[in-house]
Design a protein around this motif. Structure first.
Motif, PDB file in Angstrom:
ATOM      1  N   ALA A 103      18.240  19.431  35.826  1.00  0.00           N
ATOM      2  CA  ALA A 103      18.257  20.017  37.167  1.00  0.00           C
ATOM      3  C   ALA A 103      17.267  21.165  37.310  1.00  0.00           C
ATOM      4  O   ALA A 103      16.602  21.294  38.348  1.00  0.00           O
ATOM      5  CB  ALA A 103      19.667  20.496  37.505  1.00  0.00           C
ATOM      6  N   ARG A 104      17.148  22.006  36.276  1.00  0.00           N
ATOM      7  CA  ARG A 104      16.357  23.231  36.411  1.00  0.00           C
ATOM      8  C   ARG A 104      14.929  23.083  35.889  1.00  0.00           C
ATOM      9  O   ARG A 104      14.055  23.856  36.285  1.00  0.00           O
ATOM     10  CB  ARG A 104      17.045  24.386  35.684  1.00  0.00           C
ATOM     11  CG  ARG A 104      18.404  24.748  36.255  1.00  0.00           C
ATOM     12  CD  ARG A 104      18.927  26.035  35.661  1.00  0.00           C
ATOM     13  NE  ARG A 104      18.046  27.159  35.965  1.00  0.00           N
ATOM     14  CZ  ARG A 104      18.285  28.414  35.565  1.00  0.00           C
ATOM     15  NH1 ARG A 104      19.355  28.683  34.830  1.00  0.00           N
ATOM     16  NH2 ARG A 104      17.449  29.384  35.874  1.00  0.00           N
ATOM     17  N   HIS A 105      14.697  22.158  34.982  1.00  0.00           N
ATOM     18  CA  HIS A 105      13.370  22.060  34.370  1.00  0.00           C
ATOM     19  C   HIS A 105      12.669  20.737  34.685  1.00  0.00           C
ATOM     20  O   HIS A 105      11.478  20.733  34.991  1.00  0.00           O
ATOM     21  CB  HIS A 105      13.480  22.230  32.852  1.00  0.00           C
ATOM     22  CG  HIS A 105      14.040  23.561  32.443  1.00  0.00           C
ATOM     23  ND1 HIS A 105      13.376  24.741  32.645  1.00  0.00           N
ATOM     24  CD2 HIS A 105      15.222  23.890  31.843  1.00  0.00           C
ATOM     25  CE1 HIS A 105      14.101  25.751  32.192  1.00  0.00           C
ATOM     26  NE2 HIS A 105      15.230  25.263  31.698  1.00  0.00           N
TER      27      HIS A 105
ATOM     28  N   THR B   7      21.143  24.675  25.962  1.00  0.00           N
ATOM     29  CA  THR B   7      21.316  24.396  27.390  1.00  0.00           C
ATOM     30  C   THR B   7      21.803  22.964  27.575  1.00  0.00           C
ATOM     31  O   THR B   7      21.234  22.029  27.002  1.00  0.00           O
ATOM     32  CB  THR B   7      19.978  24.573  28.133  1.00  0.00           C
ATOM     33  OG1 THR B   7      19.443  25.862  27.847  1.00  0.00           O
ATOM     34  CG2 THR B   7      20.166  24.417  29.641  1.00  0.00           C
TER      35      THR B   7
ATOM     36  N   PRO C 160      12.274  19.905  39.131  1.00  0.00           N
ATOM     37  CA  PRO C 160      11.192  20.599  39.853  1.00  0.00           C
ATOM     38  C   PRO C 160       9.797  20.194  39.398  1.00  0.00           C
ATOM     39  O   PRO C 160       8.852  20.241  40.184  1.00  0.00           O
ATOM     40  CB  PRO C 160      11.465  22.083  39.539  1.00  0.00           C
ATOM     41  CG  PRO C 160      12.897  22.155  39.139  1.00  0.00           C
ATOM     42  CD  PRO C 160      13.166  20.866  38.443  1.00  0.00           C
TER      43      PRO C 160
ATOM     44  N   ALA D 208      14.515  25.145  25.611  1.00  0.00           N
ATOM     45  CA  ALA D 208      15.757  25.011  26.365  1.00  0.00           C
ATOM     46  C   ALA D 208      16.807  24.261  25.554  1.00  0.00           C
ATOM     47  O   ALA D 208      17.991  24.622  25.556  1.00  0.00           O
ATOM     48  CB  ALA D 208      15.495  24.301  27.688  1.00  0.00           C
TER      49      ALA D 208
ATOM     50  N   ARG E 272      21.781  20.579  32.944  1.00  0.00           N
ATOM     51  CA  ARG E 272      21.096  21.775  33.441  1.00  0.00           C
ATOM     52  C   ARG E 272      19.587  21.693  33.173  1.00  0.00           C
ATOM     53  O   ARG E 272      18.778  22.125  33.999  1.00  0.00           O
ATOM     54  CB  ARG E 272      21.687  23.019  32.793  1.00  0.00           C
ATOM     55  CG  ARG E 272      21.096  24.330  33.348  1.00  0.00           C
ATOM     56  CD  ARG E 272      21.727  25.532  32.656  1.00  0.00           C
ATOM     57  NE  ARG E 272      23.119  25.661  33.029  1.00  0.00           N
ATOM     58  CZ  ARG E 272      23.544  26.350  34.095  1.00  0.00           C
ATOM     59  NH1 ARG E 272      22.649  26.930  34.889  1.00  0.00           N
ATOM     60  NH2 ARG E 272      24.822  26.448  34.375  1.00  0.00           N
TER      61      ARG E 272
END
Length: 290
Positions: free
Chosen positions: A201-203, A194, A206, A189, A198
């Motif tokens: 937030a995305r990796h 990236t 979660p 990423a 981000r």
């Protein structure tokens, strides 16, 4: 048409069977989760649908009524207030404080820990040293001091407890983020350009959520106990507003004559804290692979 209906029935059967088998295989999660759900439902919905009087404003002419009295399933307290109503409203107060404290701790501490672990360097050093200073102080003693200086109220109780929950959430978040940072998908990423926000937030978020949620479940029970202790000492939710802690404090004055005034709120507190602890420990064991 009959053949189609039969096929649908055959398909539906195993699905229901699998759902039932899942609950049977996961009783250690299902039972405490059901208890937590029932307690929350009783406290937040019960007073709206059950024929219970308001938790305050009772008549002294109805004081010390025994359990099973008409209109008072668990009896009344020295002020003539319905005990069941006060337990339900007190549980609402205790659960509200616990949820608010853990949400604040998770949001602030989880964010700080993720930033610290992901960015590293000077940012990591500054954030963690500040949090280390907070952890070095005796949190319970400082919580008592903060609650006394701010005054007894539900909002001040939440702020005092949330302030000292942040370092614990931050440490868990940072440790989980440090483990993630070394994995190939994180490097991929970053190589793709990236943006850092981000990636977080995305990796990151979660993947560290299970650890934070598990700790929050355990924290719910801890906060309920501490809030009860603060209210017992007169530094939490002030009377006449009910909470399990101040109900126990008021009931101890007539413990020998009417032990039910202490037994019922103690039982409610015990069952709720036990359910949260069992749920948290089970989730921790499942997500850690044990």
């Amino acid at each position: 048409m009959a053949v189609v209906d039969a096929a649908v029935a055959v398909e539906a059967g195993p699905v229901r069977g699998r759902a039932g088998a899942w609950w049977l295989r996961n009783l250690e999660i299902a039972v405490p989760a059901a208890v937590v759900a029932l307690v929350a439902l009783a406290c937040f919905v019960g007073p709206l649908v059950l024929p219970v009087p308001p938790p305050i404003g009772g008549s002294v002419l109805e004081s010390y009524l025994p359990a099973g009295s008409p209109g008072h399933l668990l009896g009344t307290d020295p002020n003539g207030n319905d005990i069941l109503s006060r337990i339900l409203h007190g549980g609402r107060s205790s659960l509200t404080v616990a949820v608010a404290v853990n949400l604040l701790g998770l949001a602030v501490g989880g964010t700080l820990g993720a930033l610290s672990g992901y960015l590293g360097g000077a940012t990591d050093t500054v954030i963690m040293r500040v949090l280390d200073v907070l952890i070095a102080f005796p949190s319970l003693v400082l919580t008592l001091a903060v609650a006394q200086s701010l005054g007894a109220s539900q909002t001040n109780t939440v702020l005092a407890l949330a302030f000292f929950s942040v370092p614990a959430f931050a440490r868990i978040s940072r440790a989980a983020t440090l483990r993630l940072r070394e994995l190939p998908f994180m490097a991929a990423a970053q190589l793709c350009g990236t943006p850092g926000w981000r990636v977080l937030a995305r990796h990151v978020a979660p993947n560290i959520a299970p650890q934070l949620i598990t700790f929050a479940m355990l924290g719910m029970g801890i906060v309920i106990v501490i809030e009860g202790a603060l209210s017992f000492l007169g530094l939490g939710i002030p009377p006449p507003a009910p909470s399990w802690g101040n109900m126990i404090s008021q009931g101890q004055q007539s413990l020998s004559a009417t032990p039910a005034l202490v037994v019922w709120p103690c039982l409610a507190l015990f069952v709720t804290v036990l359910a949260f602890n069992l749920l948290g420990e089970t989730l921790r064991a499942r997500w850690s692979g044990r």
